[in-house]
Design an enzyme around this catalytic site. Structure first.
Site, PDB file in Angstrom:
ATOM      1  CD  GLU A 124      -0.731  -0.256   3.793  1.00 35.16           C
ATOM      2  OE1 GLU A 124      -0.881  -1.482   3.909  1.00 35.16           O
ATOM      3  OE2 GLU A 124      -1.062   0.578   4.644  1.00 35.16           O
ATOM      4  CE  LYS A 126       7.255   5.263   5.345  1.00 31.61           C
ATOM      5  NZ  LYS A 126       7.357   6.672   5.657  1.00 31.61           N
ATOM      6  CG  ASP A 128       5.798  12.661   3.014  1.00 29.17           C
ATOM      7  OD1 ASP A 128       6.100  12.492   4.212  1.00 29.17           O
ATOM      8  OD2 ASP A 128       6.490  13.314   2.217  1.00 29.17           O
ATOM      9  CE1 TYR A 234      -0.116   3.631   9.459  1.00 28.81           C
ATOM     10  CE2 TYR A 234      -0.803   5.293   7.867  1.00 28.81           C
ATOM     11  CZ  TYR A 234      -0.049   4.920   8.980  1.00 28.81           C
ATOM     12  OH  TYR A 234       0.753   5.844   9.580  1.00 28.81           O
ATOM     13  CE  LYS A 322      10.942   6.672   2.553  1.00 28.26           C
ATOM     14  NZ  LYS A 322      11.815   6.961   3.671  1.00 28.26           N
ATOM     15  CB  CYS A 427      40.398  19.314  15.785  1.00 27.95           C
ATOM     16  SG  CYS A 427      38.768  19.918  16.268  1.00 27.95           S
ATOM     17  CB  CYS A 430      40.203  21.900  20.023  1.00 28.62           C
ATOM     18  SG  CYS A 430      40.534  20.187  19.595  1.00 28.62           S
ATOM     19  CB  CYS A 445      38.873  16.077  16.996  1.00 31.07           C
ATOM     20  SG  CYS A 445      39.429  16.982  18.428  1.00 31.07           S
ATOM     21  CB  CYS A 451      37.536  19.010  21.129  1.00 38.13           C
ATOM     22  SG  CYS A 451      36.843  19.625  19.585  1.00 38.13           S
TER      23      CYS A 451
HETATM   24  S1  IVH Z   1       2.535   0.982   9.034  1.00 43.63           S
HETATM   25  C1  IVH Z   1       4.435  -0.775  12.864  1.00 43.63           C
HETATM   26  N1  IVH Z   1       1.562   1.951   6.805  1.00 43.63           N
HETATM   27  O1  IVH Z   1       5.417   5.722   8.061  1.00 43.63           O
HETATM   28  C2  IVH Z   1       4.404   0.034  11.645  1.00 43.63           C
HETATM   29  N2  IVH Z   1       2.948   3.360   8.120  1.00 43.63           N
HETATM   30  O2  IVH Z   1       8.187   5.039   8.697  1.00 43.63           O
HETATM   31  C3  IVH Z   1       3.228   0.907  11.558  1.00 43.63           C
HETATM   32  N3  IVH Z   1       3.223   5.606   7.197  1.00 43.63           N
HETATM   33  O3  IVH Z   1       5.186   6.210  11.507  1.00 43.63           O
HETATM   34  C4  IVH Z   1       3.263   1.789  10.380  1.00 43.63           C
HETATM   35  N4  IVH Z   1       1.955   5.325   5.431  1.00 43.63           N
HETATM   36  O4  IVH Z   1       3.592   7.515   9.999  1.00 43.63           O
HETATM   37  C5  IVH Z   1       2.335   2.186   7.876  1.00 43.63           C
HETATM   38  N5  IVH Z   1       0.601   2.678   4.851  1.00 43.63           N
HETATM   39  C6  IVH Z   1       1.357   2.919   5.906  1.00 43.63           C
HETATM   40  C7  IVH Z   1       1.965   4.160   6.116  1.00 43.63           C
HETATM   41  C8  IVH Z   1       2.775   4.339   7.235  1.00 43.63           C
HETATM   42  C9  IVH Z   1       2.700   6.181   6.099  1.00 43.63           C
HETATM   43  C10 IVH Z   1       4.135   6.277   8.133  1.00 43.63           C
HETATM   44  C11 IVH Z   1       3.745   6.202   9.576  1.00 43.63           C
HETATM   45  C12 IVH Z   1       4.914   5.586  10.279  1.00 43.63           C
HETATM   46  C13 IVH Z   1       6.015   5.813   9.306  1.00 43.63           C
HETATM   47  C14 IVH Z   1       7.091   4.761   9.472  1.00 43.63           C
END
Ligand code: IVH
Length: 749
Positions: A124, A126, A128, A234, A322, A427, A430, A445, A451
């Protein structure tokens, strides 16, 4: 007006009314100070009101109110939002970048489970945005909390209630249900909000995620209500009944309960389908109308998720794949050297500002001197061996939240006469020698605490969010106090003597530029609040090299108390030298063997070095205990023994700990566990569960897992092929069981 004379003229009735008015004003000012970025009264105005209140109270002591503001210096909650402890931690995800990382993830999942058959995963987008946990009790929304540091978040219930996507009531939900998901803002809403902000002369937001975060975290929930925030569910936290037995089923259940779930969630039979779905989402990315930064894969079977469990901060059953980083070309104007808390000299590229994926970048990391020179840690060429010079045209690369990097250089654009970059060997802060140890990619250093850069960075780390997290004492204030001769903070212990030293000083902090009675009082109160600190935070805060949050947690779980940790590390100090000597001998043998074209045999040699070292049994055992802790290896053990072995550093740590109450690590929920508090050694082959799973299971039940048999061992689980460890256990009369007995003891999970 606020002098005693004016006060004397008040009648008793007037005084009572005036005290009430002042209590209201000061209370509101406190709330504004904690809540909004911009307090509504200046420090001077606030102090004047405080003085007037005190004067009236002095003249009419019997009228002093129960909620008198004079009792409240620094006692007001020092946070913007109330804190919420998450019943189930809100974790982050580990990352995959290449397709290969996804296949590796699948392999590691199956290896952990000891399973050859394919495993199904959900895939699914991710999102942002920022994650939010919604707690429903008997179908009613009772609490909403941000992620915070994963353990403790902020209570944003009133704000969350204003989101159209968040139902106030659920029909047919488990009695207790924590729904987790992402709050975000669509591109369209983001653009409109920024336009409105610009029109009203307000600040504009850099990107939709910042806008979403800024809008949710408003003390005044009516502001949140006016912002177009959305929510995708989610995941879940605490529950009274399972939602389903699969991830997909649980998502469908959340949808049926009235939450929006992402329509691009798919079930995949294995890595090939996962990667195909990732490509498909990547193609749709630009037209989705909201920001996503990758694809999240989760093991579909919730029984398997439970068996896989968690590492210190991430689940083993999920990973974020990612999207590739964004790139841009710009000019390298200069290279600055920053000195970090462990003395590392880090080259930072100062760039002609350039937009990379919507964010203006003017600094980027150049990693280390080899990287600039165009070679990796083993001396092999990178970028085809091209070095990077000041004035060069360079490619900048940014992936998600990470620090931008200089990735490549365009030699055709190089100015004639550009000189190769010469990395400093002293360094810059220092002037101590900066040296590179054998095998270390980084020049460091050697100034240690003399330092100033190292000392300041160590302090900044000490007060950082995952460490002591002291309100009002951030990086900026650390710089300020470090350079202050009246009231200096030069080491962590100084933070905890700040108030007493201020009291003894003639020049007081409250009379300084930037401080008033209120802010000084709040700072001292915020410091007092952290005199009690969980063990794992203390360990992390010390800033010992290689001891990150994960190791701090592992150490804290294993030792439970600061005293136990300290005792073992101190006892292990003599063994560290032996470990190094054994390493050296082994390396010499490797080299000699390579020369002579034969295979090196080092284990016997290591054994001999240990045997001849004349170490006490206690030192050897302490060392073995340290390196035997799951997640801790020789690198961390050496760092710890080095830190505790240095007179000055140890004294500094002891001074600090003298001011603290260190709360022991809470034991995991181990009711009914037959192995809680016991030390277990696994040896030989396990056939029904992998070694990693057995270890994790034992730890979840409150046991310690060690790699070697010693007097501290309570139980040995021996599978087929168990050798010397089982023998030693038998000699020592330690209880030894087979895998079936272990499973009976530990349960199936
Ligand atoms: S699952 C135990 N599903 O990504 C894991 N996270 O890098 C629970 N996020 O803190 C997270 N979309 O804020 C999950 N489809 C998705 C997501 C998601 C965005 C974010 C979430 C989490 C962060 C982790």
């Amino acid at each position: 007006m606020d002098g005693p004379e004016a006060v004397q003229k008040l009648s008793e009735a007037e005084a009572r009314i005036e005290l009430e008015r002042l209590a209201g004003l000061l209370g509101a000012a406190n709330a504004a100070y904690h809540g909004a970025d911009a307090p509504d009264l200046s420090d001077a105005e606030y102090d004047a009101l405080k003085r007037r209140n005190a004067a009236i109270e002095a003249a009419f002591p019997h009228l002093k109110r129960a909620d008198s503001p004079s009792e409240q210096v620094g006692a007001a909650p020092s946070e913007t939002f109330a804190k919420v402890a998450h019943q189930v931690p809100m974790l982050s995800l580990s990352n995959a970048f290449a397709d290969e990382d996804v296949t590796d993830f699948d392999i590691s999942v199956r290896r952990y489970l000891g399973q050859d058959e394919a495993i199904a995963y959900t895939a699914e987008p991710k999102i942002d945005g920022l994650s939010l946990s919604l707690r429903y009790e008997n179908g009613a929304l009772v609490q909403a909390a941000t992620r915070g540091d994963g353990t403790t978040g902020e209570n944003v219930t009133a704000n969350a209630r204003t989101l159209g996507d968040i139902p106030a009531r659920l029909e047919g939900a488990p009695d207790l249900l924590e729904v987790r998901g992402e709050v975000y803002m669509s591109h369209e809403d983001f653009a409109a909000l920024n336009a409105r902000q610009a029109e009203a002369g307000g600040k504009s937001f850099a990107n939709p995620r910042n806008a979403a975060a800024g809008s949710l975290r408003q003390l005044d929930a009516s502001i949140t209500a006016s912002r177009p925030l959305r929510f995708f569910a989610y995941a879940w936290g605490a529950l009274s009944d399972p939602l389903s037995d699969t991830q997909m089923g649980a998502i469908e259940r959340l949808k049926a309960l009235g939450f929006r779930t992402n329509p691009l969630t798919a079930l995949c039979a294995g890595p090939e389908e996962m990667i195909a779905h990732y490509r498909s989402i990547e193609e749709q990315r630009a037209t989705l109308g909201y920001d996503i930064d990758g694809v999240v894969y989760k093991v579909n079977d919730l029984g398997l998720q439970a068996r896989l469990g968690f590492r210190s901060t991430t689940p083993r059953w999920a990973i974020a794949h990612k999207f590739p980083a964004e790139l841009a070309w710009t000019r390298l104007e200069a290279v600055d050297i920053q000195v970090g808390r462990t003395g590392a000299l880090s080259p930072v590229a100062r760039l002609t500002p350039v937009t990379v994926g919507g964010v203006v970048v003017s600094n980027a990391t150049l990693h280390n001197e080899d990287y600039i020179a165009g070679r990796d840690a083993n001396g092999n060429p990178i970028r085809d061996g091209k070095d990077i010079r000041v004035g060069d045209w360079v490619q900048v690369y940014r992936a998600g939240d990470v620090i931008p990097k200089v990735a490549d250089v365009d030699l055709s654009m190089r100015e004639p006469g550009a000189a190769p970059y010469v990395f400093p060997t002293a360094c810059p802060e220092c002037s101590s020698d900066a040296i590179r140890e054998e095998g270390d990619a980084v020049r460091r250093c050697t100034g240690g605490l003399i330092c100033p850069a190292q000392a300041v960075e160590k302090l900044k780390h000490f007060v950082s969010r995952a460490a002591f997290d002291i309100d009002g004492l951030g990086a900026k204030q650390i710089e300020y106090f470090y350079n202050d001769d009246q009231l200096p903070i030069r080491e962590p212990a100084d933070i905890f003597t700040l108030k007493a030293r201020d009291e003894a000083n003639v020049a007081k902090l409250k009379n300084r530029e930037g401080y008033g009675e209120r802010s000084a009082g709040l700072l001292f109160a915020a410091i007092d609040e952290k005199r009690t600190i969980p063990l794992r935070r203390l360990i992390f805060a010390l800033g010992i090299r290689h001891v990150g949050e994960g190791s701090a947690k592992d150490l804290s779980r294993h030792f439970g108390t600061w005293e136990n940790l300290g005792r073992t590390v101190l006892a292990a100090i003599p063994a560290a030298a032996t470990h190094r000597a054994a390493d050296e001998a082994a390396a010499a043998e490797q080299a000699a063997a390579a020369e002579e074209g034969r295979r090196a045999r080092t284990s016997e040699l290591r054994g001999r070095v240990w045997a001849e070292a004349g170490l006490s049994e206690a030192a050897r055992e302490a060392w073995e205990e340290l390196v035997g802790i799951d997640g801790i290896g020789a690198t961390v053990a050496l760092s710890l023994t080095d830190a505790f072995g240095q007179e000055r550093e140890r004294a500094s740590i002891e001074r600090l700990v003298g001011h603290l109450t260190v709360t022991p690590e809470a034991a995991p929920q181990t009711e009914g566990s037959a192995v809680a508090g016991k030390t277990i050694v696994f040896t030989g082959t396990l056939e029904k569960m992998t070694r990693a799973e057995a270890k994790a299971r034992a730890e979840a039940l409150g046991a310690k897992v060690s790699g070697s048999v010693s007097a501290k061992t309570d139980l040995v689980v021996a599978g087929p092929g168990a050798g010397s460890k089982a023998k030693k256990a038998a000699e020592m009369g330690i209880e030894t069981i087979d895998e079936d007995a272990w499973i009976a003891l530990a349960g199936q999970g």
